[in-house]
Scaffold this motif. Structure first.
Motif, PDB file in Angstrom:
ATOM      1  N   ILE A  66      46.407  83.939  67.345  1.00 51.61           N
ATOM      2  CA  ILE A  66      47.638  83.538  66.647  1.00 51.61           C
ATOM      3  C   ILE A  66      47.546  82.093  66.153  1.00 51.61           C
ATOM      4  O   ILE A  66      48.522  81.527  65.692  1.00 51.61           O
ATOM      5  N   ASP A  67      46.334  81.523  66.235  1.00 55.63           N
ATOM      6  CA  ASP A  67      46.022  80.220  65.649  1.00 55.63           C
ATOM      7  C   ASP A  67      46.890  79.096  66.214  1.00 55.63           C
ATOM      8  O   ASP A  67      47.461  78.292  65.478  1.00 55.63           O
ATOM      9  N   ILE A  68      46.969  79.036  67.542  1.00 54.79           N
ATOM     10  CA  ILE A  68      47.670  77.935  68.187  1.00 54.79           C
ATOM     11  C   ILE A  68      46.970  76.625  67.849  1.00 54.79           C
ATOM     12  O   ILE A  68      45.748  76.507  67.965  1.00 54.79           O
ATOM     13  N   GLN A  69      47.753  75.646  67.414  1.00 54.60           N
ATOM     14  CA  GLN A  69      47.241  74.336  67.017  1.00 54.60           C
ATOM     15  C   GLN A  69      47.905  73.245  67.853  1.00 54.60           C
ATOM     16  O   GLN A  69      49.000  73.440  68.392  1.00 54.60           O
ATOM     17  N   PRO A  70      47.254  72.072  67.974  1.00 55.83           N
ATOM     18  CA  PRO A  70      47.880  70.958  68.692  1.00 55.83           C
ATOM     19  C   PRO A  70      49.281  70.670  68.147  1.00 55.83           C
ATOM     20  O   PRO A  70      49.484  70.585  66.937  1.00 55.83           O
ATOM     21  N   ILE A 116      64.023  77.325  71.140  1.00 57.63           N
ATOM     22  CA  ILE A 116      63.231  77.349  69.904  1.00 57.63           C
ATOM     23  C   ILE A 116      63.450  76.072  69.096  1.00 57.63           C
ATOM     24  O   ILE A 116      64.577  75.611  68.923  1.00 57.63           O
ATOM     25  N   THR A 117      62.345  75.496  68.614  1.00 58.02           N
ATOM     26  CA  THR A 117      62.390  74.347  67.711  1.00 58.02           C
ATOM     27  C   THR A 117      61.545  74.678  66.484  1.00 58.02           C
ATOM     28  O   THR A 117      60.962  75.772  66.391  1.00 58.02           O
ATOM     29  N   ASN A 118      61.447  73.729  65.573  1.00 58.25           N
ATOM     30  CA  ASN A 118      60.613  73.965  64.388  1.00 58.25           C
ATOM     31  C   ASN A 118      59.121  73.939  64.709  1.00 58.25           C
ATOM     32  O   ASN A 118      58.283  74.204  63.839  1.00 58.25           O
ATOM     33  N   LYS A 119      58.784  73.653  65.970  1.00 54.96           N
ATOM     34  CA  LYS A 119      57.377  73.649  66.390  1.00 54.96           C
ATOM     35  C   LYS A 119      56.999  74.937  67.136  1.00 54.96           C
ATOM     36  O   LYS A 119      55.829  75.139  67.452  1.00 54.96           O
ATOM     37  N   THR A 120      57.987  75.787  67.427  1.00 53.37           N
ATOM     38  CA  THR A 120      57.720  76.983  68.230  1.00 53.37           C
ATOM     39  C   THR A 120      56.838  77.958  67.472  1.00 53.37           C
ATOM     40  O   THR A 120      57.088  78.274  66.305  1.00 53.37           O
ATOM     41  N   LYS A 121      55.807  78.448  68.150  1.00 50.29           N
ATOM     42  CA  LYS A 121      54.854  79.381  67.537  1.00 50.29           C
ATOM     43  C   LYS A 121      54.926  80.767  68.173  1.00 50.29           C
ATOM     44  O   LYS A 121      54.693  81.776  67.509  1.00 50.29           O
ATOM     45  N   ALA A 122      55.231  80.813  69.469  1.00 46.20           N
ATOM     46  CA  ALA A 122      55.157  82.101  70.165  1.00 46.20           C
ATOM     47  C   ALA A 122      56.070  82.133  71.387  1.00 46.20           C
ATOM     48  O   ALA A 122      56.446  81.094  71.932  1.00 46.20           O
TER      49      ALA A 122
END
Length: 378
Positions: A66-70, A116-122
């Motif tokens: 899911i391409d988790i990034q820093p 949830i924030t604008n940085k949430t991925k999963a």
């Protein structure tokens, strides 16, 4: 001593392991790996299943897929094993911990949206004790916000939510075959369950050190090379052979464990009626797998005394996770969303009783008797 756990063994494992050992291919993706993959894909109806050396590495693969990034954020319960968090932290994610429901010890689905924030991925729901999280709500939230759902169903093989096998509801799921789980591939082992077709091709590449080696063996390319990020996520075929012996008896193991669970539940019900202990709660839309039988007592002091009492009577009982948000690394790599109303308090009350395939009814009677003795004298 009645142990807390005995690794499951059916009698079929030895024959398959010896067959694998005598074959020309004992490394990954041999005969028994393929048999296991076919078994799971038929049983689960998933797009693809891939055995891994352990569940931790299945989670690590999910984080890559899911391409988790820093800087990304991943929401999960604090009451879980460290691998659930580590897999995403290794990719640079920040973990956002959410409080649990006291009835199931699963992540409280009503608290996810505020985390949830604008940085949430999963979102990573953990199906504690093989009892499903409230997946309809979780999937609705994820779909509304465009988030991935990775099901940590390490304890959930053979459990269902509204007739759907755990691990098959989110985009990706994982199982564990550690020796403490209902099924093992020789002490360690895991499974990556892919439910979204878009991840299948890349998952095979990541699992094969970032090469298209799998496509080469299928005759889809005339040579294989390094094409993507990856690592060595293949178990040996000997591991798969051991697991396949258990898959042949999967229903037998499941029925046996559920019988032990129901026996505990019935025989401890009187103590629950007297408010001495609290027994597990199974939501109506969930079918569990008898992975764990736990009870809760009034506080941590009572728990400590009960565990010691059982030990003195040759019974090994244990407590479970220390909440991740209260650990040193939890503070470094994550934060708690909202309040810790239940996670710490409920975790300090919980005791896991011996539970394994082949647990004798006489042993259960003895364990229950000693628990009753404790509350009669305390």
């Amino acid at each position: 001593m009645i142990p807390f756990n005995k690794p499951p063994y059916t009698g079929n494992e030895e024959r398959h392991v010896l067959d694998s050992m005598c074959s020309d291919k004992i490394s990954g993706d041999g005969k028994y790996t393929q048999l296991c993959h076919l078994w799971f894909e038929k049983k689960l109806g998933c797009a693809k299943s891939l055995l891994t050396p352990n569940c931790t590495q299945a989670l690590e693969m999910a984080a890559i897929l899911i391409d988790i990034q820093p800087g990304d954020e991943v929401i999960m319960p604090s009451y879980t094993f460290v691998s659930t968090a580590n897999a995403f932290v290794l990719r640079g994610a920040k973990i956002v911990f959410v409080d649990v429901r006291p009835d199931t010890m699963n992540m409280n689905e009503t608290l996810i949206e505020q985390a949830i924030t604008n940085k949430t991925k999963a979102i990573v729901p953990v199906h504690y004790a093989g009892v499903a999280c409230e997946m309809d709500t979780i999937m609705d939230i994820a779909n509304h916000h465009g988030l991935y759902v990775i099901e940590d169903a390490a304890q959930g093989m053979m459990s269902t939510y509204k007739d759907k096998p755990l691990g098959t509801i989110g985009h990706i799921g994982v199982y564990s075959f550690h020796e403490t789980k209902n099924y093992t591939s020789g002490g360690e082992g895991g499974l990556l369950i892919i439910n979204d077709e878009v991840f299948v091709k890349r998952a095979e590449i990541i699992r094969e050190k970032g090469t298209n080696r799998t496509q080469f063996f299928r005759g889809m390319v005339d040579k294989y090379s390094w094409v993507d990020l990856g690592s060595s996520y293949l178990p040996s075929d000997i591991q798969a052979a051991y697991l396949y012996g258990q898959l042949e008896k999967a229903d037998k193991i499941n029925v046996n464990r559920l019988a032990s669970w129901k026996s505990y539940n019935k025989k401890l019900n009187m103590l629950a009626d007297r408010k001495k202990v609290e027994l597990p709660s199974i939501p109506k839309n969930c079918v569990h797998n008898g992975h764990m039988f736990y009870l809760k007592v009034i506080d941590i002091d009572t728990r400590t005394k009960l565990i010691e009492h059982l030990k003195l009577n040759d019974i090994m009982a244990v407590f479970h996770y220390i909440p991740l948000h209260s650990s040193v690394a939890g503070g470094d790599f994550g934060r708690l969303s909202g309040k810790d109303l239940y996670t710490t308090e409920e975790s300090e009350k919980l005791i896991r009783l011996p539970m394994y395939f082949g647990l004798d009814t006489n042993e259960i009677d003895y364990i229950v008797d000693k628990i009753n003795d404790f509350f009669l004298t305390s």
